[in-house]
Write a protein that holds these residues in place. Structure first.
Motif, PDB file in Angstrom:
ATOM      1  N   LYS A 200       0.846  -1.205   0.000  1.00  0.00           N
ATOM      2  CA  LYS A 200       0.000   0.000   0.000  1.00  0.00           C
ATOM      3  C   LYS A 200       0.872   1.242   0.000  1.00  0.00           C
ATOM      4  N   ARG A 201       0.483   2.197  -0.806  1.00  0.00           N
ATOM      5  CA  ARG A 201       1.218   3.457  -0.855  1.00  0.00           C
ATOM      6  C   ARG A 201       0.540   4.472   0.045  1.00  0.00           C
ATOM      7  N   LYS A 202       1.331   5.252   0.707  1.00  0.00           N
ATOM      8  CA  LYS A 202       0.799   6.313   1.559  1.00  0.00           C
ATOM      9  C   LYS A 202       0.379   7.503   0.707  1.00  0.00           C
ATOM     10  N   LYS A 203      -0.668   8.169   1.154  1.00  0.00           N
ATOM     11  CA  LYS A 203      -1.108   9.373   0.454  1.00  0.00           C
ATOM     12  C   LYS A 203      -0.177  10.523   0.806  1.00  0.00           C
TER      13      LYS A 203
ATOM     14  N   ASN B  28      -1.326  16.556   2.898  1.00  0.00           N
ATOM     15  CA  ASN B  28      -2.120  17.679   2.405  1.00  0.00           C
ATOM     16  C   ASN B  28      -2.131  18.757   3.485  1.00  0.00           C
TER      17      ASN B  28
END
Length: 117
Positions: A5-8, A11
Motif C-alpha cells: 500500500k502506498r501512503k497518500k 495535504n
C-alpha cells in the motif's frame, strides 16, 4: 503476494480543519466562515459548521433564499423583539390559574452580556 500500500501525500490544507466528522443522525448544518479565535493576524477566517435545525433565518440564508443584508436585518429585528418581549405583562383574569408558575427571570443572559461585557 499482496501489493504494498502506498501512503497518500501530506495535504497541508487539511491540517487545521475544525469541522466535525461525527454529526448526530438528524443534524441540519450549514458551513459558514467565521473569524478564527486562534488567529495570529486579525481578520483570518476559518470554515465552521452552524446548526440550522431550529433557526429559520439561518436556514433561509444558507439556502440563498435571503441575502446577507436581509439576514442581518432579521437578526436585528429578532434581537429587538426579544428585548421588547421582556417588558411588563398585564395579568389576564380570563386565563386559568396554574399552581407552581415560575416568576420570569429579571436579567437574561443577553442583557447581562450587554451591560457587563
Amino acid at each position: 503476494m499482496p501489493k504494498a500500500k502506498r501512503k497518500k501525500p501530506h495535504n497541508p490544507a487539511g491540517a487545521h480543519d475544525r469541522r466535525s466528522r461525527d454529526l448526530p443522525r438528524h443534524a441540519e448544518v450549514a458551513t459558514v466562515e467565521v473569524d478564527n479565535p486562534l488567529a495570529v493576524e486579525p481578520g483570518e477566517k476559518i470554515v465552521a459548521l452552524r446548526s440550522i435545525r431550529n433557526d429559520p433565518l439561518g436556514r433561509l440564508h444558507s439556502h440563498r433564499q435571503i441575502d446577507e443584508a436581509q439576514y442581518q436585518a432579521g437578526r436585528a429585528f429578532q434581537n429587538d423583539w426579544e428585548k421588547a418581549e421582556r417588558g411588563p405583562r398585564a395579568v389576564d383574569p380570563t386565563r386559568e390559574y396554574v399552581d407552581g408558575g415560575q416568576m420570569r427571570e429579571p436579567i437574561t443572559e443577553g442583557s447581562a452580556r450587554q451591560c457587563c461585557g
